[in-house]
Write an enzyme that holds these catalytic residues in place. Structure first.
Site, PDB file in Angstrom:
ATOM      1  N   ASP A  17       0.869  -1.164   0.000  1.00 19.47           N
ATOM      2  CA  ASP A  17       0.000   0.000   0.000  1.00 19.47           C
ATOM      3  C   ASP A  17       0.923   1.236   0.000  1.00 19.47           C
ATOM      4  OD1 ASP A  17      -2.242   1.755   0.575  1.00 19.47           O
ATOM      5  OD2 ASP A  17      -1.506   1.789   2.638  1.00 19.47           O
ATOM      6  N   ASP A  19      -0.182   5.201   0.917  1.00 16.60           N
ATOM      7  CA  ASP A  19      -0.413   6.208   1.958  1.00 16.60           C
ATOM      8  C   ASP A  19      -0.520   5.561   3.325  1.00 16.60           C
ATOM      9  OD1 ASP A  19      -0.537   8.563   0.296  1.00 16.60           O
ATOM     10  OD2 ASP A  19      -2.342   7.674  -0.542  1.00 16.60           O
ATOM     11  N   GLY A  60     -10.098   7.458  -1.338  1.00 18.43           N
ATOM     12  CA  GLY A  60     -10.170   8.199  -2.598  1.00 18.43           C
ATOM     13  C   GLY A  60     -10.492   9.662  -2.328  1.00 18.43           C
ATOM     14  N   GLY A  61      -9.670  10.539  -2.874  1.00 18.80           N
ATOM     15  CA  GLY A  61      -9.828  11.978  -2.621  1.00 18.80           C
ATOM     16  C   GLY A  61     -11.135  12.549  -3.146  1.00 18.80           C
ATOM     17  N   LYS A  62     -11.524  12.169  -4.359  1.00 19.62           N
ATOM     18  CA  LYS A  62     -12.771  12.699  -4.932  1.00 19.62           C
ATOM     19  C   LYS A  62     -13.962  12.192  -4.127  1.00 19.62           C
ATOM     20  CE  LYS A  62     -11.811  11.188  -9.211  1.00 19.62           C
ATOM     21  NZ  LYS A  62     -10.395  10.802  -9.127  1.00 19.62           N
ATOM     22  N   ARG A  64     -13.870  11.315  -1.059  1.00 23.77           N
ATOM     23  CA  ARG A  64     -13.802  11.955   0.268  1.00 23.77           C
ATOM     24  C   ARG A  64     -14.413  13.350   0.217  1.00 23.77           C
ATOM     25  NH1 ARG A  64      -8.124  11.153   1.690  1.00 23.77           N
ATOM     26  NH2 ARG A  64      -8.848   8.989   1.829  1.00 23.77           N
ATOM     27  N   HIS A  90     -10.140  18.384  -7.098  1.00 24.48           N
ATOM     28  CA  HIS A  90      -9.213  17.308  -6.745  1.00 24.48           C
ATOM     29  C   HIS A  90      -7.926  17.371  -7.575  1.00 24.48           C
ATOM     30  CE1 HIS A  90      -7.730  13.053  -6.616  1.00 24.48           C
ATOM     31  NE2 HIS A  90      -7.857  13.332  -5.336  1.00 24.48           N
ATOM     32  N   LYS A  91      -8.049  17.822  -8.832  1.00 22.99           N
ATOM     33  CA  LYS A  91      -6.859  17.978  -9.673  1.00 22.99           C
ATOM     34  C   LYS A  91      -5.938  19.055  -9.086  1.00 22.99           C
ATOM     35  CE  LYS A  91      -5.890  17.934 -14.525  1.00 22.99           C
ATOM     36  NZ  LYS A  91      -6.147  18.580 -15.782  1.00 22.99           N
ATOM     37  N   THR A 131      -5.026   3.249  -3.471  1.00 21.06           N
ATOM     38  CA  THR A 131      -6.210   4.010  -3.850  1.00 21.06           C
ATOM     39  C   THR A 131      -5.827   5.389  -4.383  1.00 21.06           C
ATOM     40  OG1 THR A 131      -7.700   2.894  -2.358  1.00 21.06           O
ATOM     41  CG2 THR A 131      -8.080   5.212  -2.648  1.00 21.06           C
TER      42      THR A 131
HETATM   43  C1  XBP Z   1      -5.136   6.402   0.594  1.00 16.99           C
HETATM   44  C2  XBP Z   1      -6.315   7.096   0.082  1.00 16.99           C
HETATM   45  C3  XBP Z   1      -6.156   8.235  -0.853  1.00 16.99           C
HETATM   46  C4  XBP Z   1      -5.349   9.381  -0.256  1.00 16.99           C
HETATM   47  C5  XBP Z   1      -5.481  10.638  -1.058  1.00 16.99           C
HETATM   48  O1  XBP Z   1      -4.836   5.353  -0.242  1.00 16.99           O
HETATM   49  O2  XBP Z   1      -7.441   6.709   0.397  1.00 16.99           O
HETATM   50  O3  XBP Z   1      -7.444   8.705  -1.181  1.00 16.99           O
HETATM   51  O4  XBP Z   1      -5.840   9.678   1.037  1.00 16.99           O
HETATM   52  O5  XBP Z   1      -5.110  10.450  -2.391  1.00 16.99           O
HETATM   53  P1  XBP Z   1      -3.879   4.088   0.134  1.00 16.99           P
HETATM   54  P2  XBP Z   1      -6.077  10.914  -3.595  1.00 16.99           P
HETATM   55  O6  XBP Z   1      -3.787   3.962   1.621  1.00 16.99           O
HETATM   56  O7  XBP Z   1      -4.614   2.943  -0.527  1.00 16.99           O
HETATM   57  O8  XBP Z   1      -2.545   4.376  -0.495  1.00 16.99           O
HETATM   58  O9  XBP Z   1      -6.576  12.286  -3.261  1.00 16.99           O
HETATM   59  O10 XBP Z   1      -5.207  10.887  -4.824  1.00 16.99           O
HETATM   60  O11 XBP Z   1      -7.209   9.911  -3.659  1.00 16.99           O
HETATM   61 MG    MG Z   2      -2.978   3.165   3.373  1.00 11.42          MG
END
Ligand code: XBP
Ligand code: MG
Length: 264
Positions: A17, A19, A60-62, A64, A90-91, A131
Site C-alpha cells: 500500500d 499512503d 479516494g480523494g474525490k 472523500r 481534486h486535480k 487508492t
Molecule cells: C489512501 C487514500 C487516498 C489518499 C489521497 O490510499 O485513500 O485517497 O488519502 O489520495 P492508500 P487521492 O492507503 O490505498 O494508499 O486524493 O489521490 O485519492
Molecule cells: Mg494506506
C-alpha cells in the site's frame, strides 16, 4: 515420518500500500494539499487533523470530498456539474500534493527502503496497490528514492484504474492479475482497516504497520500487527501477539516468507 507440508507456499511478490504504509503522507501531505486546493477555489473549508481522521474512512480523494459535501456542506450539492467541479478541485489538490512532495519533507517509514532493495536483490517481485492518484505514487517515490524509483516496481496499481476503491479487493485483484501470481504466493503490507479488508478479500496474507491515524482500527485477520517494518538499528514493536513468532525485530524477506508459509 509425517510432516505438515507448508513448503508449497513460497513468497513470489510483496504488494505495498502507499499512503500510511510507505510514508506518513496523510496528515502532512494529502490533508494540507486538500486545504490549499479549497483555498484556491475560494472555499472556507478547513480539514483539521481530527476531522481528516474521520474523513479517511472514505478512500479516494474525490470520494472523500463528495462525502464531506454530503455530510458537512449539503448546500453545495446544488452546485451545477458537481462531479466535474469535484474532479477539478481534486486535480488542484494533486498539484499541491506534488509541490509538497517535491519539498521532500515526508520520508519513507522505517525499513521501507531497506526492504524494497532487499526484495529486489532476492528476486522477489514488488508491486504497489493503492487508492491514491497514480501521479502521487510517482511524486512520493521519486522524491524519496530518486528518478529510478518507479523502475524498482514490477507492477503499479493506483487510483481509478479499477471500478471500486478499498475496502473492495479490486486493486489487489488487478495487481495480482498483472503479476500473474496466486494470492497464496504473495503478501500485502497495509496500514489501515480498509486496506486490510481489501487485501483479505483478495485472499492475501496481510502484514499491518500502524500509524497515528489507524492505530485504533480493527485488524482482525491480519497476519501480524507491527509499529513499522523496523530496521536492524531501529526495532519494530509488535502491537498484538499474532500467530507468527518473530526471531528478529525488523521485517526482512525471511519473515515475509515465514508469514506466507504459515498463513492460510
Ligand atoms: C489512501 C487514500 C487516498 C489518499 C489521497 O490510499 O485513500 O485517497 O488519502 O489520495 P492508500 P487521492 O492507503 O490505498 O494508499 O486524493 O489521490 O485519492
Ligand atoms: Mg494506506
Amino acid at each position: 515420518m509425517h510432516t505438515i507440508n507448508t513448503h508449497t507456499r513460497s513468497l513470489k511478490a510483496v504488494l505495498f500500500d502507499v499512503d500510511g504504509t510507505l510514508a506518513d503522507t496523510e496528515q502532512d501531505g494529502h490533508r494540507p494539499a486538500f486545504n490549499a486546493a479549497f483555498k484556491e477555489f475560494g472555499l472556507t473549508w478547513d480539514w483539521d487533523i481530527p476531522l481528516y481522521g474521520k474523513l479517511l474512512k472514505i478512500t479516494g480523494g474525490k470520494e472523500r470530498i463528495r462525502f464531506y459535501i454530503e455530510h458537512y456542506m449539503p448546500e453545495e450539492l446544488d452546485r451545477p456539474n458537481l462531479d466535474e467541479w469535484i474532479a477539478s478541485l481534486h486535480k488542484t489538490k494533486t498539484s499541491h500534493f506534488k509541490q509538497l512532495m517535491e519539498r521532500g519533507d515526508i520520508p519513507l517509514r522505517p525499513g521501507v527502503k531497506r526492504l524494497i532493495y532487499e526484495l529486489r536483490d532476492k528476486g522477489i517481485k514488488i508491486a504497489i496497490a493503492t487508492t491514491t492518484t497514480p501521479e502521487n505514487v510517482t511524486y512520493l517515490l521519486e522524491s524519496a528514492l530518486g528518478k529510478q524509483a518507479l523502475g524498482l516496481f514490477d507492477v503499479i496499481g493506483a487510483g481509478d484504474i479499477v471500478p471500486q476503491k478499498k475496502p473492495a479487493p479490486d486493486i489487489y485483484l488487478w495487481v495480482l492479475d498483472k503479476l500473474g501470481l496466486e494470492p497464496s504466493e504473495c503478501i500485502a503490507v497495509e496500514d489501515s482497516e480498509n486496506g486490510l479488508l481489501a487485501a483479505r478479500a483478495a485472499s492475501l496474507a496481510t502484514l499491518i504497520t500502524i500509524n497515528n491515524y489507524t492505530c485504533e482500527q480493527n485488524f482482525d485477520g491480519a497476519a501480524a500487527i507491527l509499529s513499522d517494518l523496523g530496521d536492524p538499528e531501529q526495532h519494530f514493536k509488535q502491537i498484538s501477539n499474532g500467530s507468527i513468532n518473530f526471531d528478529k525485530n525488523w521485517v526482512d524477506t525471511q519473515i515475509l516468507e515465514k508469514i506466507v508459509k504459515e498463513s492460510s
